[in-house]
Write a protein that holds these residues in place. Structure first.
Motif, mmCIF file in Angstrom:
data_model
loop_
_atom_site.group_PDB
_atom_site.id
_atom_site.type_symbol
_atom_site.label_atom_id
_atom_site.label_comp_id
_atom_site.label_asym_id
_atom_site.label_seq_id
_atom_site.Cartn_x
_atom_site.Cartn_y
_atom_site.Cartn_z
ATOM 1 N N TYR A 147 -15.622 4.102 -2.645
ATOM 2 C CA TYR A 147 -14.790 3.563 -1.569
ATOM 3 C C TYR A 147 -14.585 4.600 -0.461
ATOM 4 O O TYR A 147 -14.551 4.278 0.719
ATOM 5 N N PRO A 172 -8.823 2.421 -1.822
ATOM 6 C CA PRO A 172 -7.844 1.332 -2.016
ATOM 7 C C PRO A 172 -6.701 1.770 -2.932
ATOM 8 O O PRO A 172 -6.923 2.508 -3.909
ATOM 9 N N LEU A 176 -8.447 -0.341 6.825
ATOM 10 C CA LEU A 176 -7.449 -0.827 5.877
ATOM 11 C C LEU A 176 -7.871 -2.169 5.286
ATOM 12 O O LEU A 176 -7.702 -2.419 4.094
ATOM 13 N N LEU A 212 -1.846 -9.761 -1.934
ATOM 14 C CA LEU A 212 -2.122 -10.352 -3.248
ATOM 15 C C LEU A 212 -1.489 -11.739 -3.363
ATOM 16 O O LEU A 212 -2.111 -12.684 -3.849
ATOM 17 N N SER A 257 -16.628 -3.235 -10.971
ATOM 18 C CA SER A 257 -16.222 -2.080 -11.772
ATOM 19 C C SER A 257 -15.328 -2.509 -12.930
ATOM 20 O O SER A 257 -15.403 -1.939 -14.023
ATOM 21 N N GLN A 258 -14.507 -3.544 -12.717
ATOM 22 C CA GLN A 258 -13.667 -4.020 -13.817
ATOM 23 C C GLN A 258 -14.518 -4.589 -14.955
ATOM 24 O O GLN A 258 -14.192 -4.423 -16.128
ATOM 25 N N LEU A 288 -10.386 -1.637 2.622
ATOM 26 C CA LEU A 288 -9.775 -1.181 1.381
ATOM 27 C C LEU A 288 -9.016 -2.323 0.709
ATOM 28 O O LEU A 288 -9.031 -2.464 -0.517
ATOM 29 N N SER A 315 -10.538 -8.845 -5.958
ATOM 30 C CA SER A 315 -10.982 -8.890 -7.359
ATOM 31 C C SER A 315 -10.035 -9.743 -8.201
ATOM 32 O O SER A 315 -10.431 -10.286 -9.222
ATOM 33 N N ALA A 316 -8.777 -9.879 -7.737
ATOM 34 C CA ALA A 316 -7.796 -10.652 -8.506
ATOM 35 C C ALA A 316 -8.177 -12.118 -8.611
ATOM 36 O O ALA A 316 -7.743 -12.812 -9.536
ATOM 37 N N VAL A 342 -15.856 4.805 -8.760
ATOM 38 C CA VAL A 342 -15.741 3.743 -7.771
ATOM 39 C C VAL A 342 -14.814 4.162 -6.621
ATOM 40 O O VAL A 342 -15.047 3.832 -5.457
ATOM 41 N N THR A 343 -13.778 4.945 -6.957
ATOM 42 C CA THR A 343 -12.909 5.477 -5.906
ATOM 43 C C THR A 343 -13.725 6.317 -4.922
ATOM 44 O O THR A 343 -13.559 6.210 -3.706
ATOM 45 N N TYR A 400 -13.478 4.075 -12.815
ATOM 46 C CA TYR A 400 -12.624 3.958 -11.632
ATOM 47 C C TYR A 400 -12.681 5.208 -10.753
ATOM 48 O O TYR A 400 -12.579 5.131 -9.529
ATOM 49 N N THR A 406 -14.686 -3.736 -6.652
ATOM 50 C CA THR A 406 -13.651 -3.599 -7.678
ATOM 51 C C THR A 406 -13.891 -4.551 -8.850
ATOM 52 O O THR A 406 -13.768 -4.164 -10.019
ATOM 53 N N MET A 439 -7.340 1.116 -6.600
ATOM 54 C CA MET A 439 -8.134 2.134 -7.309
ATOM 55 C C MET A 439 -7.282 3.359 -7.622
ATOM 56 O O MET A 439 -7.409 3.950 -8.699
ATOM 57 N N SER A 498 -10.439 -4.871 -1.941
ATOM 58 C CA SER A 498 -10.495 -4.635 -3.393
ATOM 59 C C SER A 498 -9.537 -5.570 -4.134
ATOM 60 O O SER A 498 -9.749 -5.905 -5.287
ATOM 61 N N VAL A 499 -8.472 -6.003 -3.440
ATOM 62 C CA VAL A 499 -7.502 -6.909 -4.061
ATOM 63 C C VAL A 499 -8.133 -8.269 -4.352
ATOM 64 O O VAL A 499 -7.694 -9.003 -5.240
#
Lengths: 222, 253, 213
Positions: free
Chosen positions: A198, C60, A157, A70, A177-178, A160, A166-167, A194-195, A191, A174, C63, A163-164
């Protein structure tokens, strides 16, 4: 419990979510390709005879491995424009994922090359092959096979981790979905679904790698 | 010791005053020897005596620092061309076989002829099959190394080296990593090769093999050649105390 | 950047450390339970823990934090962000540590279990006195590696709204408009926290590899 689960916004948002899945796949695959390029280049530098190059790679790997993704993506998001690169969030996220995955790939690939016994190299040379031929025909495949499991889990990994992204509002699952969540306030439902998405994505990734592995590395070892 | 020019002319391999260091450790001390075409040499000596290092210098798996190594008229130097030329003429068999695990037996044998000699696939294959036949393992051609026994693997390794049609074969303790019951099949293959006139240098402790096949036995200790003689003389009447002690240890275990 | 801002970042760092510590300690307890259940020989337990591990390793962390955060609120717990985040991270850590330790428990040679059984040791003693000491020792490098991953993972708590180091950095950066300086310092703080652990883990790994030879 007086709360009623309501999945209507999720169902209405399904087309968007599926597009988000595609975005995640795009981020993951482009990130992976960049990571492999950085990984191979990095290993060449990391094992080169030049001290400065070796230390630069050690420093790069340790900085990336010991700071959160992040923070890396925020840093890059602000640093790239200063370096004259004005990119959208999605390419920025791909570069960040590639750099992050590349640092891990350097260590994994290095371990794989080292795992091949010196005797294999010598047998190739003794047969009159050149160093490049020895690497291409003798070292490469067993080395790839040796690192494939760790490469697989590293790339899952990485998927996955995307998804960060999205920040910085890159286009991926992600972030989509937000948006649905903030429109509908059905946070848990969105969520939770969406999980599950994933989970399917990482399962597919794993199958893909296993298929590839079974196809290309199917030779017996002791 | 001087080399008469007569021997130099028909010598396949000559080493003159060869020295090698690993850092400060001197692994080879002023080694001078020559091997004629068709000659079979057995190199023996205690572990750490430099015998493996010596044959690994001949095909430049290890660089030497001083002296001259000449194989079939080519002088081994730092230039890559000479190294390539020598490696194409010198075959090597390793203690640990070093077969390539991701290639079948047949592919192991075809790789170098195709990539280093530029042979067409069909030609490389027929050559490989013929040599696998010769080491009596043709029926295993489609298997992978891990599916074979140690003795079979080593015979494949011999066939793989022969596929380059080398003028000289180097054997680096080819039976040391084998279970006892597999030693014979590998030695028989090597004896067959010797009978066909191959020039061979074998690092081995198989003294029965030395008696039967060797034209000359060379004994090394501490990186230097201590003595060399035809096997009959070497075993019955060794000249040096070191040699007697070594023979005493390996013959009466 | 002034002293006030720096102190604010240090406060964030403090919360990062606290959050990591809580999640790691609770995660160790949870992870041990998961590892034991996963190797218990009881089919149902093994399947359930395998599924648990699969879900947490296949989704993730972000999530997972969202689902726990909103899920806990849903079933009526009115809780602070930090409790939700600590719970999420603990569940996450339990899965990863459980999987690491399962591997090392299974890596202990069968003969050890057989010898312990032959000495009439019961399950608890067999695990506590024979298997786990060997397994945990072997897994120490991987465990430390995961701790580093967990510390970095706490940064995602910022997205859920918990003010730890990364969120503190975000707030300062929005205040003083020097994002590169701020995130550079934030990154350096994480680095100083994680790097000693990484070096220690690598050192242990080398030592174990050397003693195994």
């Amino acid at each position: 419990m007086d709360y009623q689960l309501d999945f209507t916004p999720v169902i209405d948002g399904l087309p968007d979510l599926l597009l988000g899945c595609l975005g995640t796949f795009l981020l993951a695959i482009c990130g992976m390709l960049l990571a492999i390029v950085i990984g191979i280049g990095g290993v060449i530098l990391r094992t080169s005879p030049y001290k400065a190059a070796r230390w630069a790679m050690i420093g790069f790997v340790e900085v990336i491995r010991n700071t959160p993704f992040l923070v890396q993506i925020f840093f890059l998001y602000f640093a790239l424009p200063l370096a004259g690169l004005r990119l959208d969030p999605t390419p920025t996220a791909i570069i960040a994922l590639g750099i992050n995955g590349g640092a891990y790939a350097i260590e994994i690939i290095r371990g794989g090359v080292q795992s091949i016994s010196k005797g294999q190299m010598e047998a190739g040379l003794a047969l009159g092959l050149h160093k490049a031929q020895v690497f291409r025909f003798i070292i490469l495949k067993p080395a790839l096979r040796a690192i494939f499991p760790s490469l697989t889990s590293q790339f899952v990994l990485l998927t996955l981790t995307s998804s960060v992204a999205s920040a910085i509002s890159a286009y991926e699952l992600t972030a989509v979905s937000q948006r649905i969540e903030s429109d509908s306030f059905r946070s848990f439902e969105v969520y939770f679904t969406v999980t599950a998405f994933y989970l399917v994505i990482s399962w597919l990734m794993m199958r893909l790698f296993a298929f590839f592995s079974a196809r290309y590395f199917a030779y017996p070892v002791k | 010791m001087t080399n008469p020019s007569a021997t130099q002319a028909d010598a396949m391999i000559t080493l003159t005053h060869v020295e090698k260091w690993y850092g400060a450790f001197k692994a080879l001390h002023d080694v001078t020897m020559s091997v004629h075409q068709g000659e079979k040499i057995v190199l023996c000596g205690p572990s750490g005596s430099g015998k493996s290092t010596l044959i690994r210098c001949i095909n430049s798996l290890e660089p030497h620092q001083k002296g001259e190594i000449r194989v079939d008229g080519i002088v081994l130097g730092p230039n890559a061309k000479a190294i390539d030329a020598i490696r194409r003429e010198v075959g090597m068999v390793f203690q640990q076989f070093n077969l390539f695990p991701h290639l079948t037996v047949l592919e192991n044998c075809m790789l170098a002829p195709m990539r280093a000699l530029g042979l067409a696939k069909s030609e490389a294959e027929s050559r490989a099959r013929a040599l696998l036949e010769r080491v009596k393992i043709a029926e295993q051609a489609a298997k992978y190394p891990a599916q074979l026994s140690g003795g079979q693997q080593q015979r494949v390794a011999i066939a793989r080296a022969l596929c380059m049609q080398p003028k000289v074969m180097l054997f680096d303790e080819p039976t040391s990593a084998l279970d006892p019951e597999m030693v014979k099949e590998v030695l028989d293959t090597m004896i067959g090769l010797a009978e066909d006139g191959m020039t061979m240098i074998c690092v081995t402790h198989e003294m029965g093999f030395a008696r039967q096949v060797a034209d000359r036995v060379i004994f090394m200790a501490d990186g230097a050649i201590v003595e060399q003689a035809p096997p009959a003389e070497f075993f019955s009447n060794p000249a040096h105390e070191r040699t007697r002690k070594f023979l005493g240890e390996i013959l009466n275990h | 950047m002034g002293t006030d801002e720096f102190v604010f970042l240090l406060t964030g760092l403090k919360w990062t450390v606290i959050l990591s510590a809580i999640a790691f300690v609770c995660g160790c307890l949870g992870g041990l339970a998961v590892a034991l259940a996963r190797t218990s020989g009881i089919k149902l337990l093994e399947r359930a823990t395998a599924a648990y591990i699969g879900v947490f390793q296949g989704t993730p962390l972000l999530m997972q934090l969202f689902v726990v955060y909103y899920g806990l609120a849903l079933v009526g717990f009115k809780i602070d962000a930090w409790v939700a985040v600590a719970t999420g991270l603990t569940l996450h850590a339990s899965a990863y540590l459980g999987e690491i330790w399962r591997g090392s428990i299974e890596a202990v040679p069968r003969g050890q279990t057989e010898a312990a059984k032959a000495l009439s040791l019961k399950y608890v003693s067999r695990m506590r006195d024979v298997i786990l000491p060997q397994a945990l020792r072997v897994s120490l490098p991987a465990t430390i590696g995961f701790l580093v991953q967990l510390i970095k993972g706490t940064s995602l708590a910022s997205i859920v709204g918990f003010t730890e180091l990364t969120r503190a950095g975000n707030m300062i950066s929005n205040q003083i408009f020097q994002p590169l300086t701020v995130f550079g310092i934030v990154g350096l703080m994480y680095f100083l926290l994680c790097c000693p652990l990484t070096i220690f883990g690598a050192h242990l790994e080398r030592r174990f590899a050397a003693s195994a030879r």
